[in-house]
Scaffold this active site. Structure first.
Site, PDB file in Angstrom:
ATOM      1  CB  THR A   1      29.945  34.929 -25.307  1.00  0.00           C
ATOM      2  OG1 THR A   1      29.584  34.209 -26.426  1.00  0.00           O
ATOM      3  CG2 THR A   1      28.760  35.155 -24.237  1.00  0.00           C
TER       4      THR A   1
ATOM      5  CB  ALA B   1      42.032  41.797 -33.063  1.00  0.00           C
TER       6      ALA B   1
ATOM      7  CD  GLU C   1      37.549  39.778  -9.711  1.00  0.00           C
ATOM      8  OE1 GLU C   1      37.279  38.657  -9.464  1.00  0.00           O
ATOM      9  OE2 GLU C   1      38.189  40.488  -8.892  1.00  0.00           O
TER      10      GLU C   1
ATOM     11  N   GLY D   1      33.277  33.991 -13.268  1.00  0.00           N
ATOM     12  CA  GLY D   1      32.674  35.068 -14.078  1.00  0.00           C
ATOM     13  C   GLY D   1      32.416  36.507 -13.289  1.00  0.00           C
TER      14      GLY D   1
ATOM     15  CD  GLU E   1      35.644  28.302 -21.558  1.00  0.00           C
ATOM     16  OE1 GLU E   1      36.599  28.916 -22.373  1.00  0.00           O
ATOM     17  OE2 GLU E   1      35.089  29.016 -20.667  1.00  0.00           O
TER      18      GLU E   1
ATOM     19  CE  LYS F   1      36.242  29.390 -14.729  1.00  0.00           C
ATOM     20  NZ  LYS F   1      34.947  29.054 -14.892  1.00  0.00           N
TER      21      LYS F   1
HETATM   22  P1  NDP Z   1      33.760  33.388 -27.990  1.00  0.00           P
HETATM   23  O1  NDP Z   1      34.266  32.243 -28.642  1.00  0.00           O
HETATM   24  O2  NDP Z   1      32.435  33.972 -28.013  1.00  0.00           O
HETATM   25  O3  NDP Z   1      34.708  34.764 -28.649  1.00  0.00           O
HETATM   26  C1  NDP Z   1      36.066  34.556 -28.944  1.00  0.00           C
HETATM   27  C2  NDP Z   1      36.290  35.932 -29.773  1.00  0.00           C
HETATM   28  O4  NDP Z   1      37.770  35.768 -30.289  1.00  0.00           O
HETATM   29  C3  NDP Z   1      35.503  36.140 -31.334  1.00  0.00           C
HETATM   30  O5  NDP Z   1      35.047  37.089 -31.646  1.00  0.00           O
HETATM   31  C4  NDP Z   1      36.745  35.368 -32.284  1.00  0.00           C
HETATM   32  O6  NDP Z   1      36.383  35.704 -33.536  1.00  0.00           O
HETATM   33  C5  NDP Z   1      37.813  35.887 -31.558  1.00  0.00           C
HETATM   34  N1  NDP Z   1      38.999  35.283 -31.953  1.00  0.00           N
HETATM   35  C6  NDP Z   1      39.293  33.724 -31.685  1.00  0.00           C
HETATM   36  N2  NDP Z   1      40.423  33.416 -32.181  1.00  0.00           N
HETATM   37  C7  NDP Z   1      41.077  34.449 -32.803  1.00  0.00           C
HETATM   38  C8  NDP Z   1      42.337  34.930 -33.443  1.00  0.00           C
HETATM   39  N3  NDP Z   1      43.237  34.137 -33.481  1.00  0.00           N
HETATM   40  N4  NDP Z   1      42.286  35.915 -33.787  1.00  0.00           N
HETATM   41  C9  NDP Z   1      41.488  37.064 -33.657  1.00  0.00           C
HETATM   42  N5  NDP Z   1      40.538  36.856 -33.085  1.00  0.00           N
HETATM   43  C10 NDP Z   1      40.008  35.586 -32.623  1.00  0.00           C
HETATM   44  O7  NDP Z   1      34.434  33.290 -26.663  1.00  0.00           O
HETATM   45  P2  NDP Z   1      33.883  33.856 -25.141  1.00  0.00           P
HETATM   46  O8  NDP Z   1      33.473  35.124 -25.269  1.00  0.00           O
HETATM   47  O9  NDP Z   1      32.846  33.232 -24.701  1.00  0.00           O
HETATM   48  O10 NDP Z   1      35.227  33.872 -24.229  1.00  0.00           O
HETATM   49  C11 NDP Z   1      36.293  34.748 -24.159  1.00  0.00           C
HETATM   50  C12 NDP Z   1      37.327  34.444 -23.078  1.00  0.00           C
HETATM   51  O11 NDP Z   1      36.604  34.784 -21.916  1.00  0.00           O
HETATM   52  C13 NDP Z   1      37.907  33.045 -22.960  1.00  0.00           C
HETATM   53  O12 NDP Z   1      39.167  33.120 -22.491  1.00  0.00           O
HETATM   54  C14 NDP Z   1      36.699  32.226 -21.913  1.00  0.00           C
HETATM   55  O13 NDP Z   1      37.313  31.238 -21.283  1.00  0.00           O
HETATM   56  C15 NDP Z   1      36.546  33.669 -21.021  1.00  0.00           C
HETATM   57  N6  NDP Z   1      35.425  33.635 -20.429  1.00  0.00           N
HETATM   58  C16 NDP Z   1      34.027  33.429 -20.923  1.00  0.00           C
HETATM   59  C17 NDP Z   1      32.772  33.270 -20.158  1.00  0.00           C
HETATM   60  C18 NDP Z   1      31.677  32.882 -20.879  1.00  0.00           C
HETATM   61  O14 NDP Z   1      30.742  32.848 -19.858  1.00  0.00           O
HETATM   62  N7  NDP Z   1      31.530  32.986 -22.238  1.00  0.00           N
HETATM   63  C19 NDP Z   1      33.192  33.561 -18.562  1.00  0.00           C
HETATM   64  C20 NDP Z   1      34.223  33.822 -18.241  1.00  0.00           C
HETATM   65  C21 NDP Z   1      35.492  33.754 -18.819  1.00  0.00           C
HETATM   66  P3  NDP Z   1      34.989  35.740 -34.266  1.00  0.00           P
HETATM   67  O15 NDP Z   1      34.166  36.614 -33.721  1.00  0.00           O
HETATM   68  O16 NDP Z   1      35.402  36.079 -35.695  1.00  0.00           O
HETATM   69  O17 NDP Z   1      34.958  34.339 -34.315  1.00  0.00           O
HETATM   70  N1  HSE Z   2      32.876  28.054 -19.552  1.00  0.00           N
HETATM   71  C1  HSE Z   2      32.995  28.778 -18.353  1.00  0.00           C
HETATM   72  C2  HSE Z   2      32.099  28.108 -17.332  1.00  0.00           C
HETATM   73  C3  HSE Z   2      32.806  30.313 -18.542  1.00  0.00           C
HETATM   74  O1  HSE Z   2      31.112  27.674 -17.735  1.00  0.00           O
HETATM   75  O2  HSE Z   2      32.047  28.493 -16.211  1.00  0.00           O
HETATM   76  C4  HSE Z   2      33.096  31.143 -17.329  1.00  0.00           C
HETATM   77  O3  HSE Z   2      34.412  30.861 -16.866  1.00  0.00           O
END
Ligand code: NDP
Ligand code: HSE
Length: 427
Positions: free
Chosen positions: A15, A45, A131, A136, A192, A207
Site C-alpha cells: 500500500t 524488494a 515521520e 500517517g 495493518e 505510536k
Molecule cells: P503492505 O502489507 O501493503 O506491504 C508490505 C510490502 O512489504 C509488500 O510489498 C510485501 O511484499 C513486502 N514484504 C513483506 N515482507 C517481506 C519480506 N520478508 N521480504 C520482502 N518483502 C516483504 O503494508 P503497508 O504498505 O500497509 O505498510 C508498510 C509499513 O508502513 C508498515 O510498517 C506499516 O505499519 C506502515 N504504515 C502503513 C500505513 C498504511 O496506511 N497502510 C500508514 C502508516 C504506516 P508483497 O507485495 O510481495 O506481498
Molecule cells: N494501521 C495504521 C492506522 C496505519 O490505521 O493508523 C497508519 O499508521
C-alpha cells in the site's frame, strides 16, 4: 545549484511502497528543480515475485532478497516499508552498519528497537527518519523535533490510528456494524497486515511510545505502554455516547504528572465540544499542550497509501539532502523515566451492565457504587428482560477503586454480564 543523483533501495511495494514510487515519479522534476536532487528508486524488494505489479518501471530491479538491496553498492539510501519486526530489524541494522540512511514507517520496529537503532544511526553518522511511523501524513515528528525542540511540552493527546477512527466514525454516522467497518478499513489500505494490532490499541501504543521518545526524550518502549482497544465497543455504546453529546475516540495520552510520565492508550467518550471529537474517518489529530505555546492541534490523514507516502517522501528528501551535504540529524540520548503507575489516574467512567430486569436490581447495583464511594452523574436503562442494560456515568474516581466496584458487580446474581467500561473526558 549542483545536482546529485541518489539511488533508493525500497523494501516493500505494498500500500505505502507503491504509493511512494508513484508520488516520487510524479514529483521528480519538482524535487530536482527545488533541491538539485535526482531521486531514483533503483531496487525494490518484495516477498512474492509472481504478484502482478502494474505500472512498475521495468528498469527497476525487483527481488525477493531484501538483503541484496541493502548490500548493493549502487543503493545510497534505504526506505523500509515492509512492516513487522523481523526481518525489518535486521535489514535496517544492516543498512545503518553500511552507513546508509534509512527511512521507515515501521512503528512496531521503532517502538520495540528504536533506542538501539537510533544509537546505531548516531554512531554511523547517518539519518534514521520515521515521520510516517506516527499519524500517517501529519508532519508531527518534524514539528516535535524541530519547531517544538525548545518547548516545555506538558501533554500530547491524539487520535493516532486511522483504522479505529474510521470504524468508530462508521458505527456512529452510518450505523455500520463493527466487523463490516473493519473490513472496509482493510479494503481501503488503512489497517495493518494483522488488523488486531489496530483494534487492540497496540498500533496506537507503538505510536505513543515513539511520541514519548521524541517529545520527552524518554526511554519508553511498547512494553511500557498500557493499552486498551475498541474490540468491546458495541453499537449501543456508540449510540449512547451520541445521545449524551459525545463521540467515542481511541486516544493516545502522553502526559507529564510531576516527575512521572503517563503513556497510555484507551478509548474515551469525548464531548462534542472537544476539538478531537469532530475528527472523523481515517483522519488523525494530535493535540499538544506546552507551557509557552499553550495549545496547538495538527490534523490530517492518519493512514492510507498516498498520505503516508507524502510523509515518507519528505523524509527521503531530507535524508538525501543530508547525504549530499555529508551531514545527518541524530536523536537525542533517551533517558530513563518514571512511568505513572496504572490505577492512580482519576477519571469519570461510562459503565454498562447487563442485568436481570426485576424489582430491586437498580438499588442493588447502585448500592455497590455507593459503598465504593463512587458518585453517579447519570443513569439510563435500556431494553427489558434478560436484555436489560443499566448505563451509568460516574463522577471522577481512581481507576483502582472503580475496578474494585466492577469486580463486586460481576459477583451479583442480578448481573448477567459486565458490559463496556470507558473513560469519560472533559471538554
Ligand atoms: P503492505 O502489507 O501493503 O506491504 C508490505 C510490502 O512489504 C509488500 O510489498 C510485501 O511484499 C513486502 N514484504 C513483506 N515482507 C517481506 C519480506 N520478508 N521480504 C520482502 N518483502 C516483504 O503494508 P503497508 O504498505 O500497509 O505498510 C508498510 C509499513 O508502513 C508498515 O510498517 C506499516 O505499519 C506502515 N504504515 C502503513 C500505513 C498504511 O496506511 N497502510 C500508514 C502508516 C504506516 P508483497 O507485495 O510481495 O506481498
Ligand atoms: N494501521 C495504521 C492506522 C496505519 O490505521 O493508523 C497508519 O499508521
Amino acid at each position: 545549484m549542483g545536482e546529485s543523483r541518489i539511488r533508493i533501495g525500497l523494501l516493500g511495494y505494498g500500500t505505502v511502497g507503491s504509493a511512494f514510487v508513484d508520488l516520487l515519479e510524479s514529483q521528480k522534476s519538482t524535487i530536482l528543480s527545488r533541491t538539485g536532487l535526482e531521486l531514483v528508486v533503483t531496487h525494490i524488494a518484495v516477498s512474492d515475485l509472481n504478484k502482478d505489479r502494474p505500472g512498475l518501471d521495468t528498469q527497476t530491479v525487483l527481488t525477493d532478497k531484501p538483503s541484496e538491496v541493502i548490500e548493493n553498492n549502487e543503493v545510497d539510501l534505504v526506505v523500509e516499508l515492509m512492516g513487522g519486526l523481523l526481518p525489518a530489524r535486521d535489514l535496517v541494522k544492516a543498512a545503518l552498519e553500511k552507513n546508509k540512511p534509512v527511512i521507515t514507517a515501521n512503528k512496531e520496529l521503532l517502538s520495540k528497537e528504536g533506542k538501539y537503532l537510533f544509537m546505531l544511526a548516531g554512531e554511523r553518522n547517518v539519518d534514521l527518519l520515521f515521520e510516517a511511523a506516527v499519524a500517517g501524513g501529519i508532519p508531527l515528528i518534524r514539528v516535535l523535533r524541530e519547531s517544538l525542540l525548545g518547548e516545555p511540552v506538558e501533554k500530547i493527546m491524539g487520535i493516532v490510528n486511522g483504522t479505529t477512527n474510521y470504524i468508530l466514525s462508521q458505527m456512529e454516522e452510518n450505523g455500520m456494524p463493527y466487523s463490516e467497518a473493519l473490513l472496509e478499513a482493510q479494503k481501503l489500505g488503512y489497517a495493518e497486515s494483522d488488523p488486531t494490532a489496530d483494534v487492540s490499541g497496540q498500533d496506537a501504543a507503538s505510536k505513543a511510545a515513539i511520541i514519548a521518545m521524541v517529545a520527552f526524550g524518554a526511554d519508553v518502549s511498547l512494553d511500557d505502554v498500557l493499552f486498551e482497544g475498541i474490540q468491546n465497543i458495541s453499537s449501543a455504546d456508540v449510540a449512547f455516547a451520541s445521545r449524551a453529546g459525545c463521540a467515542i475516540k481511541l486516544l493516545a495520552m502522553i502526559s507529564k504528572h510531576g516527575h512521572e510520565l503517563e503513556v497510555q492508550v484507551y478509548p474515551a467518550l469525548l464531548p462534542n465540544s472537544h476539538p478531537l471529537s469532530s475528527v472523523r474517518d481515517s483522519f488523525n489529530a494530535v493535540f499538544v499542550e506546552g507551557t509557552a505555546v499553550d495549545s496547538l492541534m495538527l490534523f490530517g490523514r492518519g493512514a492510507g497509501g498516498m498520505p503516508t507516502a507524502s510523509a515518507v517522501l519528505g523524509d527521503v528528501i531530507d535524508a538525501a539532502l543530508n547525504l549530499s551535504n555529508k551531514t545527518y540529524r541524530g536523536m537525542e540520548d533517551l533517558k530513563e523515566v518514571s512511568l505513572l503507575p496504572s490505577g492512580e489516574q482519576k477519571s469519570a467512567y461510562y459503565v454498562s451492565v447487563q442485568v436481570v430486569d426485576e424489582p430491586g436490581v437498580l438499588a442493588t447495583v447502585a448500592l455497590v457504587f455507593a459503598k465504593s464511594d463512587i458518585s453517579i452523574q447519570t443513569m439510563e436503562q435500556e431494553g427489558m428482560g434478560r436484555e436489560a442494560h443499566l448505563v451509568f456515568i460516574t463522577h471522577e474516581v481512581e481507576e483502582s477503586r472503580l475496578e474494585d466496584a466492577l469486580s463486586q458487580l460481576s459477583n451479583l446474581s442480578c448481573v448477567e454480564k459486565l458490559g463496556t467500561v470507558i473513560r469519560v473526558l472533559e471538554a
